[in-house]
Design a protein around this motif. Sequence first.
Motif, PDB file in Angstrom:
ATOM      1  N   VAL A 140       0.831  -1.204   0.000  1.00  0.00           N
ATOM      2  CA  VAL A 140       0.000   0.000   0.000  1.00  0.00           C
ATOM      3  C   VAL A 140       0.864   1.253   0.000  1.00  0.00           C
ATOM      4  O   VAL A 140       0.582   2.220  -0.713  1.00  0.00           O
ATOM      5  CB  VAL A 140      -0.960   0.000   1.203  1.00  0.00           C
ATOM      6  CG1 VAL A 140      -1.907   1.193   1.129  1.00  0.00           C
ATOM      7  CG2 VAL A 140      -1.770  -1.294   1.256  1.00  0.00           C
ATOM      8  N   LEU A 141       1.924   1.243   0.781  1.00  0.00           N
ATOM      9  CA  LEU A 141       2.787   2.422   0.876  1.00  0.00           C
ATOM     10  C   LEU A 141       3.499   2.738  -0.441  1.00  0.00           C
ATOM     11  O   LEU A 141       3.902   3.875  -0.674  1.00  0.00           O
ATOM     12  CB  LEU A 141       3.819   2.231   1.988  1.00  0.00           C
ATOM     13  CG  LEU A 141       3.283   2.327   3.418  1.00  0.00           C
ATOM     14  CD1 LEU A 141       4.355   1.924   4.418  1.00  0.00           C
ATOM     15  CD2 LEU A 141       2.773   3.736   3.719  1.00  0.00           C
ATOM     16  N   LEU A 161       2.191   1.903  13.627  1.00  0.00           N
ATOM     17  CA  LEU A 161       1.467   2.968  12.949  1.00  0.00           C
ATOM     18  C   LEU A 161       2.216   4.303  12.901  1.00  0.00           C
ATOM     19  O   LEU A 161       2.172   4.984  11.870  1.00  0.00           O
ATOM     20  CB  LEU A 161       0.089   3.158  13.590  1.00  0.00           C
ATOM     21  CG  LEU A 161      -0.944   2.087  13.233  1.00  0.00           C
ATOM     22  CD1 LEU A 161      -2.216   2.298  14.021  1.00  0.00           C
ATOM     23  CD2 LEU A 161      -1.245   2.118  11.739  1.00  0.00           C
ATOM     24  N   PRO A 162       2.899   4.724  13.977  1.00  0.00           N
ATOM     25  CA  PRO A 162       3.623   6.001  13.860  1.00  0.00           C
ATOM     26  C   PRO A 162       4.618   6.023  12.701  1.00  0.00           C
ATOM     27  O   PRO A 162       4.729   7.027  11.987  1.00  0.00           O
ATOM     28  CB  PRO A 162       4.332   6.119  15.221  1.00  0.00           C
ATOM     29  CG  PRO A 162       3.448   5.365  16.157  1.00  0.00           C
ATOM     30  CD  PRO A 162       2.938   4.202  15.357  1.00  0.00           C
ATOM     31  N   GLU A 166       4.490   8.440   9.338  1.00  0.00           N
ATOM     32  CA  GLU A 166       5.643   9.254   8.952  1.00  0.00           C
ATOM     33  C   GLU A 166       6.005   9.020   7.488  1.00  0.00           C
ATOM     34  O   GLU A 166       6.307   9.969   6.751  1.00  0.00           O
ATOM     35  CB  GLU A 166       6.827   8.933   9.850  1.00  0.00           C
ATOM     36  CG  GLU A 166       8.092   9.725   9.526  1.00  0.00           C
ATOM     37  CD  GLU A 166       7.891  11.229   9.578  1.00  0.00           C
ATOM     38  OE1 GLU A 166       8.579  11.938   8.817  1.00  0.00           O
ATOM     39  OE2 GLU A 166       7.045  11.696  10.376  1.00  0.00           O
ATOM     40  N   ARG A 167       5.964   7.775   7.044  1.00  0.00           N
ATOM     41  CA  ARG A 167       6.275   7.490   5.639  1.00  0.00           C
ATOM     42  C   ARG A 167       5.209   8.068   4.714  1.00  0.00           C
ATOM     43  O   ARG A 167       5.524   8.573   3.628  1.00  0.00           O
ATOM     44  CB  ARG A 167       6.415   5.982   5.430  1.00  0.00           C
ATOM     45  CG  ARG A 167       7.669   5.414   6.077  1.00  0.00           C
ATOM     46  CD  ARG A 167       7.799   3.930   5.833  1.00  0.00           C
ATOM     47  NE  ARG A 167       7.882   3.605   4.411  1.00  0.00           N
ATOM     48  CZ  ARG A 167       7.928   2.363   3.932  1.00  0.00           C
ATOM     49  NH1 ARG A 167       7.897   1.331   4.788  1.00  0.00           N
ATOM     50  NH2 ARG A 167       8.016   2.128   2.640  1.00  0.00           N
ATOM     51  N   GLU A 202      -6.607  10.597  17.228  1.00  0.00           N
ATOM     52  CA  GLU A 202      -6.222  12.000  17.415  1.00  0.00           C
ATOM     53  C   GLU A 202      -4.763  12.109  17.821  1.00  0.00           C
ATOM     54  O   GLU A 202      -4.024  12.953  17.317  1.00  0.00           O
ATOM     55  CB  GLU A 202      -7.125  12.645  18.477  1.00  0.00           C
ATOM     56  CG  GLU A 202      -8.552  12.872  18.036  1.00  0.00           C
ATOM     57  CD  GLU A 202      -8.692  14.015  17.039  1.00  0.00           C
ATOM     58  OE1 GLU A 202      -7.706  14.757  16.839  1.00  0.00           O
ATOM     59  OE2 GLU A 202      -9.784  14.160  16.462  1.00  0.00           O
ATOM     60  N   GLN A 203      -4.350  11.255  18.738  1.00  0.00           N
ATOM     61  CA  GLN A 203      -2.961  11.288  19.199  1.00  0.00           C
ATOM     62  C   GLN A 203      -2.001  10.904  18.073  1.00  0.00           C
ATOM     63  O   GLN A 203      -0.955  11.531  17.892  1.00  0.00           O
ATOM     64  CB  GLN A 203      -2.775  10.338  20.384  1.00  0.00           C
ATOM     65  CG  GLN A 203      -1.365  10.348  20.962  1.00  0.00           C
ATOM     66  CD  GLN A 203      -1.231   9.393  22.131  1.00  0.00           C
ATOM     67  OE1 GLN A 203      -2.125   8.597  22.400  1.00  0.00           O
ATOM     68  NE2 GLN A 203      -0.114   9.455  22.827  1.00  0.00           N
ATOM     69  N   LEU A 204      -2.375   9.904  17.299  1.00  0.00           N
ATOM     70  CA  LEU A 204      -1.523   9.431  16.210  1.00  0.00           C
ATOM     71  C   LEU A 204      -1.309  10.516  15.157  1.00  0.00           C
ATOM     72  O   LEU A 204      -0.208  10.668  14.610  1.00  0.00           O
ATOM     73  CB  LEU A 204      -2.157   8.194  15.565  1.00  0.00           C
ATOM     74  CG  LEU A 204      -1.394   7.540  14.406  1.00  0.00           C
ATOM     75  CD1 LEU A 204      -0.084   6.934  14.904  1.00  0.00           C
ATOM     76  CD2 LEU A 204      -2.264   6.464  13.759  1.00  0.00           C
ATOM     77  N   LEU A 205      -2.360  11.280  14.892  1.00  0.00           N
ATOM     78  CA  LEU A 205      -2.311  12.266  13.819  1.00  0.00           C
ATOM     79  C   LEU A 205      -2.112  13.696  14.318  1.00  0.00           C
ATOM     80  O   LEU A 205      -2.306  14.651  13.560  1.00  0.00           O
ATOM     81  CB  LEU A 205      -3.599  12.195  12.985  1.00  0.00           C
ATOM     82  CG  LEU A 205      -3.878  10.867  12.281  1.00  0.00           C
ATOM     83  CD1 LEU A 205      -5.207  10.929  11.545  1.00  0.00           C
ATOM     84  CD2 LEU A 205      -2.754  10.516  11.313  1.00  0.00           C
TER      85      LEU A 205
END
Length: 302
Positions: A140-141, A161-162, A166-167, A202-205
């Motif tokens: 997918v990336l 996920l972080p 970032e990628r 929310e925290q992730l983004l």
Amino acid sequence: MSKPFDATPKGLVEIRPPDWPAFLGVVARAVEVVNADVSTVTAATDKVLLVRADEGDRIQHLDFQSGPDASVPRRTHGYSALLEERHELPVESVVLLLRPEANLSAINGVYERSLPGAAGPYLHFGYQVIRVWELPVETVLKAGISVLPLAPISAVRQNELPAVIERMKQRLDAEADPTTVAELWTATKVLLGLRYAAEFVEQLLQGVRAMKESTTYQAIKAEGREEGREEGRLEEVREDIRRLGERKFQSSLPTHVQTTLESISDLEQLQQLLERILDVDSWDKLLAPPAGRTHPARKKRK
């Protein structure tokens, strides 16, 4: 308005249509979105592409599913037949399941119909099924940028996920204009909500600020505010019914009445019940249909 995640994948295809045939392994010379309205029951999550390739043209019908729907195989066959009739081209049907809850055993890539007592099926229709949570995240990336929002709900662990975000950020900052970046981050947030709690998302983004300028983001926020206001009005009327009813009937609000009131999401219907308190002498009579009438159909919560 439909739920945000219903329209989100459809919007992704519209952002950059050529990304999707490439993601599905088709090398195209040209791709364009065509009208998907082939029947009165076309799903809001369907997207149809005209794909022109060296080996020949085709129609790609993409159907994104986030919840269980046993009618998917039958509907997919129906759309395929209608699209072929309209465009006179072969149709490639692809069902993309966005989360495990949508993974019914009936959605297995084959739809067959047989006559009673027949030795075999008279209809055998094949379609592709993609279970997004099984897709390798690297696949997918490396896809086109409009496919990237599927990466966080692909085969990736939560603690990874972080790095995935970032990628994604590196690619979007390098390959897309600010408006497109905003739309793609908004889609990412909505799709993450299919799997993770809002607080975690929310925290992730929290470092991604572009989405705040997205028109899609603003529409979702506006929808949320309106739904909040509507629910607030419903709660106010329910509380008025409880307070005035307890005073009139000299008894506490029964559990079964409370359950009924909470199931009613039609403000006008609740207001009618509030007015009826003056005309009846018990909770049960309040809920009973007036003489010669029946209760109006209750509207289900969306």
